[in-house]
Each structure stands twice: as C-alpha cells, then as structure tokens.
Design a protein around this motif. Structure first.
Motif, PDB file in Angstrom:
ATOM      1  N   GLN A   1       0.815  -1.207   0.000  1.00  0.00           N
ATOM      2  CA  GLN A   1       0.000   0.000   0.000  1.00  0.00           C
ATOM      3  C   GLN A   1       0.856   1.268   0.000  1.00  0.00           C
ATOM      4  OE1 GLN A   1      -3.345   0.079  -0.452  1.00  0.00           O
ATOM      5  NE2 GLN A   1      -3.070  -2.121  -0.773  1.00  0.00           N
TER       6      GLN A   1
ATOM      7  N   GLU B   1       0.627   4.136  -2.712  1.00  0.00           N
ATOM      8  CA  GLU B   1       0.456   5.522  -2.270  1.00  0.00           C
ATOM      9  C   GLU B   1       1.430   6.446  -2.983  1.00  0.00           C
ATOM     10  OE1 GLU B   1      -0.977   8.697   0.145  1.00  0.00           O
ATOM     11  OE2 GLU B   1      -1.721   6.637   0.108  1.00  0.00           O
TER      12      GLU B   1
ATOM     13  N   ARG C   1       0.824   7.762   6.229  1.00  0.00           N
ATOM     14  CA  ARG C   1      -0.485   7.964   5.595  1.00  0.00           C
ATOM     15  C   ARG C   1      -1.217   6.637   5.441  1.00  0.00           C
ATOM     16  NH1 ARG C   1       2.462  11.589   2.181  1.00  0.00           N
ATOM     17  NH2 ARG C   1       2.153  10.326   0.306  1.00  0.00           N
ATOM     18  N   VAL C   2      -0.474   5.580   5.120  1.00  0.00           N
ATOM     19  CA  VAL C   2      -1.089   4.256   4.993  1.00  0.00           C
ATOM     20  C   VAL C   2      -1.616   3.794   6.348  1.00  0.00           C
ATOM     21  CG1 VAL C   2      -0.700   1.863   4.349  1.00  0.00           C
ATOM     22  CG2 VAL C   2       0.384   3.688   3.027  1.00  0.00           C
TER      23      VAL C   2
ATOM     24  N   GLN D   1      -2.555   5.674   8.799  1.00  0.00           N
ATOM     25  CA  GLN D   1      -3.709   6.490   9.167  1.00  0.00           C
ATOM     26  C   GLN D   1      -4.983   5.950   8.538  1.00  0.00           C
ATOM     27  OE1 GLN D   1      -3.424  10.620   8.051  1.00  0.00           O
ATOM     28  NE2 GLN D   1      -4.880  11.259   9.606  1.00  0.00           N
ATOM     29  N   ARG D   2      -4.920   5.596   7.258  1.00  0.00           N
ATOM     30  CA  ARG D   2      -6.106   5.064   6.587  1.00  0.00           C
ATOM     31  C   ARG D   2      -6.503   3.709   7.160  1.00  0.00           C
ATOM     32  NH1 ARG D   2      -3.657   6.431   1.783  1.00  0.00           N
ATOM     33  NH2 ARG D   2      -3.416   4.227   1.245  1.00  0.00           N
ATOM     34  N   LEU D   3      -5.495   2.880   7.422  1.00  0.00           N
ATOM     35  CA  LEU D   3      -5.788   1.544   7.957  1.00  0.00           C
ATOM     36  C   LEU D   3      -6.462   1.639   9.320  1.00  0.00           C
ATOM     37  CD1 LEU D   3      -5.502  -1.551   7.891  1.00  0.00           C
ATOM     38  CD2 LEU D   3      -3.187  -1.265   8.846  1.00  0.00           C
TER      39      LEU D   3
ATOM     40  N   SER E   1      -8.023   4.189  10.671  1.00  0.00           N
ATOM     41  CA  SER E   1      -9.280   4.944  10.660  1.00  0.00           C
ATOM     42  C   SER E   1     -10.457   4.064  10.282  1.00  0.00           C
ATOM     43  CB  SER E   1      -9.194   6.128   9.706  1.00  0.00           C
ATOM     44  OG  SER E   1      -9.112   5.682   8.368  1.00  0.00           O
ATOM     45  N   ARG E   2     -10.204   2.968   9.576  1.00  0.00           N
ATOM     46  CA  ARG E   2     -11.304   2.098   9.174  1.00  0.00           C
ATOM     47  C   ARG E   2     -11.421   0.873  10.082  1.00  0.00           C
ATOM     48  NH1 ARG E   2      -9.492  -0.636   3.450  1.00  0.00           N
ATOM     49  NH2 ARG E   2      -8.710  -2.584   4.316  1.00  0.00           N
TER      50      ARG E   2
END
Length: 494
Positions: free
Chosen positions: A465, A469, A485-486, A488-490, A492-493
């Motif tokens: 990822q 990115e 950033r990866v 953060q997305r992981l 957050s979900r």
C-alpha cells in the motif's frame, strides 16, 4: 486505481472481507455436498450459466456468440448459458469438444437444455463478437494435448475476445500455471470464491477482468479455508494497540544487525521497524563501521557488535540479513539470535549463508521466526517448484517458521498450512532495498507482540500500500516516508 488492468494487480476494494481462496478440489467437494443441503447440482449450474449469460450481454451486447463446450460441468455451464442467450434472441453457435453422446450426469442434463443446432466443425472464430470458453475446468492436472491443444492455440491466435468460465482453459486453478497451451481471457467469470490460480502468476495476467458470482452455494457446504487473499480483515484485530499510558518500552525494543559493506540495507530495515511502531530500535554493527552508522542515524541507537548481543533481555525481536554479508560470521550470529527463542526475522544473507548447510538453519528455527526470501534466496535452502503456493507451504512446514516468499504475488505461509497471497503489489516495488524495508516492517510488528503469521501478512500489505500511495518512480526511502499515511487510513477504518 488506474493501474489495475495494465499491471495485473488487484485494487484494494476487490474483493472485500475475509476472502478465502478455494482450490479446485475444495470446489468439487462443495459441489458434491450441496445437494445434501437442499441445492441440486442442476440449480448451481443454472445459476452459474445465468451469470455467464449476463456477463456476455453486459460486455458484448451485439454480435454472434460462440460457445466452446468440453465434456464436464464446465461445458455444462456453457451449454445452459448458450440456451439462455438463444432464448434472449442472440445468435448463438455451439461447438462440442466431444461427441455429445459421451456426456454423463449433470453435463448430460445440461446438454438436454440446448435446443439449438450443433456445429459439426469449429467455425471461424473471427465471425463472432465473443467466444465463451467452457472447454476445461479449473482442476486441470496435466498438460493439454492433441485436438484440444490445437483448438485452444487457434482461439489464442484469432485474437477474438474470450469470456472464460471459471478459468481460461489450460490454466491450473490451484497454481496459476499454464498446462501446455492457453487462450488468454478478456473476462473470466468464477463462482463462490476465487481460486489461487486467479491471483498467482502467470494466471493473474491471463484471466482478464475477474468477476466473482454468488450462485447460492449453501453455507454448510463451504469448505474450511486455509488460503486467503492478504487483506486487513485477516490480521487487523492483531495490530498493536496504543493506550493513553503506552510508552516506548511497552511498544518494544527491536535490534537490527548491520553489515560492514552494504550499510544502507540494514539502515533501511531499521527505519522501517520504527515506522512499523517499535518503541525503540537499535543497531548492532561491526566496530570498524560504527562511525558510518552513528553519523547517519539520529533516533536509532548504534552499538558495536560483540558477543554480548544476545544477553540483552530488553530486546523483543531481532532482524538479521540485510547487508549482513555472506559467510561464517553471519551464520554464527543468526544461530545465536535463534537460540534466544525470541521473535526473529531472517532476510537475504542470513538465509543464503546456509546454502551449504541448510539443515543447520532448519533445525534452529522456531515458530516465532519469519523468513523473507526472494525466489533466489529461497532456492538456496528449500525445494522449489512452479507452484509457489505449495512450495512456500512445504518450506514453512519443513522449517516450523513463517515463510514470506517474495515476488509480484508474495505468498505468506505458516507451518500449520495457512497461507496468504498478496495481490495488491505494484511493479514499481521491484527496486533494490524494498525487501529490506519489508523485513524491517515485519520486525517492528513482531516487536510489539503481533503473532508471526499475522505480522508478516500485515507487513506485506503495508509495504504494497505504501508503494501504491507513492506511485511510479518509487525508491525504498519513499516507502518509509509515506507509511504514516497508509497507517492512518488503515487505523481509521478499524
């Protein structure tokens, strides 16, 4: 995801959830079990055929359609789909690979559904807008030969669009290998679950657009899975959890062994261990190059490499291999780290240094170890085979450790037979140093207490990822830079 079709890797969103991969034998067992739970084979075939017909109508709404039908249930799906399209007003031709009189069981029932005429000879493929390939199933276990091979070669040479049922004929659904000849598909329609051959190379590039269809297979008939696409749903619950009172010591202390010449490799690994969340990262390096490491690293502690390395009880996980150098010293250090029975990542030279004494390494490994070889390093210690999935499984079982067989279709295998196939790695990861970053990520996750198999799966996914990115033009340092950033997305979900 603009690069999916061009480069052959799957987007993050396809398919979602805990996506099991079933080999052809498991699929056959499910089909056989379905009638016991109230769903007949004929009902399953009708549902599969309806899906094929819908796919043809969606992608090729005009023009004549040719169905190539083999002797088994794959050909049966094709025959029922042909009749559905005929009833919808399409111009449909059917060519049977075998004399229709030899079909038996459900395939014979499917044949009875076809009300059109049979082509006595295979017509010119170029007369059709699409050819539906129902010749051979996914369970092919030998090379295609004779008239069947000639027919498939002719189809491939015609360049006519192909809609494959389950897999393109000639593809081994278990391994992704081509059994002699194959006509690449434009679209492949599969049922219930994807197969390893859909995501392992070269199969991944030969299936075209993959479409997975629910044909109402009864849930009790589903087989126990041991292979999955590598995705967060499988390991997210094991990710390290930070609390209000977490500190660097609760997050764990990782140690990376550095080498004398290729100093950049182990430095990349150490920085990746930091990005993975290790609370502290140290490097143990030969005294002769201590100034090189110490001058290049700020938040990573650098200590001279000596015989007291393994006595520090604060170290939770080790990493050895990137830039370590081949030879006796690396072998000796690797065995000393393994003897502590703490989590340990072995990469590159830590594996290749045992090329002449592979059993010495195998005997020392334990279940908290993760090995991260590429194909060349793997071959120096383990038996190789065209079937990467089974080769990785055998190696993991043989050594009692988690095996990460790196590549475009990285396989993560556990000693108990579980395996993950990573299908989201872009081709620009193929650059020197990216494997060092991966090894560091695994070490950083192990340091925080993740189980070895889950840590390896998470590290491989994060690695892929991060490359997605950043995009083309990637160098290994970029992976480390975009990892936050990866993460953060992981998270957050979650």
């Amino acid at each position: 995801m603009p690069f999916v079709s061009q480069y052959g890797f799957l987007p993050l969103s396809a398919p979602p959830g805990k996506e099991a991969l079933y080999n052809p034998a498991q699929c056959a067992s499910m089909d056989a079990a379905a009638p016991g739970f109230g769903v007949s084979i004929e009902q399953l075939m009708q549902a599969a055929a309806s899906a094929v017909a819908r796919t043809v109508q969606r992608h090729w709404p005009q023009g004549a359609v040719l169905f190539l039908c083999g002797p088994g249930n794959n050909g049966g799906d094709a025959l029922v789909a042909a009749q559905i399209l005929r009833e919808q007003g399409r111009v449909v031709s059917v060519f049977s690979l075998v004399d229709p009189s030899v079909r038996q069981g459900t395939a014979a029932w499917a044949q009875s559904q076809w009300q059109g005429r049979w082509e006595r000879q295979c017509p010119d493929f170029r007369r059709f807008s699409v050819v539906v390939d129902g010749l051979l199933g996914a369970g092919l276990d030998r090379d295609v030969e004779g008239d069947t091979a000639a027919l498939i070669q002719s189809l491939a040479a015609s360049k006519v669009p192909v809609c494959a049922i389950d897999v393109p004929s000639g593809l081994d659904g278990a391994s992704g290998q081509v059994r002699g000849v194959l006509a690449p598909a434009t679209v492949t329609v599969s049922f219930v679950r994807y197969k390893p051959g859909h995501v392992l190379y070269p199969g991944r590039t030969l299936c075209g657009k993959l479409e997975l269809v629910d044909i109402s297979m009864p849930a009790p008939a589903l087989q126990q899975a041991n292979t999955w696409l590598n995705e967060p749903a499988l390991w997210q619950a094991h990710l390290p959890q930070l609390g209000a009172q977490s500190h660097k010591y609760t997050r764990g202390h990782a140690l990376v062994v550095g080498g004398e010449q290729m100093t950049g490799a182990s430095r990349l690994a150490a920085r990746a261990a930091q990005r993975a969340g290790a609370g502290l990262v140290s490097m143990a390096v030969p005294p002769s190059v201590w100034p090189v490491y110490a001058g290049a690293l700020d938040s990573i502690m650098v200590a001279p490499l000596d015989d007291t390395l393994t006595t520090d009880e604060r170290i939770r996980a080790w990493l050895i291999g990137p830039g370590a150098g081949l030879g006796e010293q690396t072998r000796r250090l690797t065995l000393a780290l393994l003897a502590t029975e703490r989590p340990c990542v072995l990469d590159a030279d830590a594996i290749s240094s045992f090329a002449e004494q592979p059993q010495e390494l195998l005997d020392a490994l334990h279940e908290q170890c993760v090995l991260t070889p590429h194909a060349g390093e793997f071959a120096r210690v383990f038996e190789t085979a065209p079937d990467r999935l089974e080769a990785a499984r055998l190696a993991a079982r043989q050594c009692g450790a988690v095996l990460v067989l790196k590549g475009a279709d990285t396989v993560i295998a556990a000693p108990d037979g579980r395996a993950l196939i990573n299908a989201c790695a872009p081709p620009w990861l193929a650059t020197g140093g990216s494997g060092d970053v991966l090894a560091g990520l695994v070490c950083g996750l192990l340091t925080q207490g993740m189980p070895a198999f889950e840590a390896a799966g998470a590290a491989v996914w994060l690695h892929s990822q991060a490359a997605l990115e950043f995009g083309p033009g990637l160098i290994p340092e970029d992976l480390i830079a975009v990892l936050p950033r990866v993460w953060q997305r992981l998270l957050s979900r979650a």
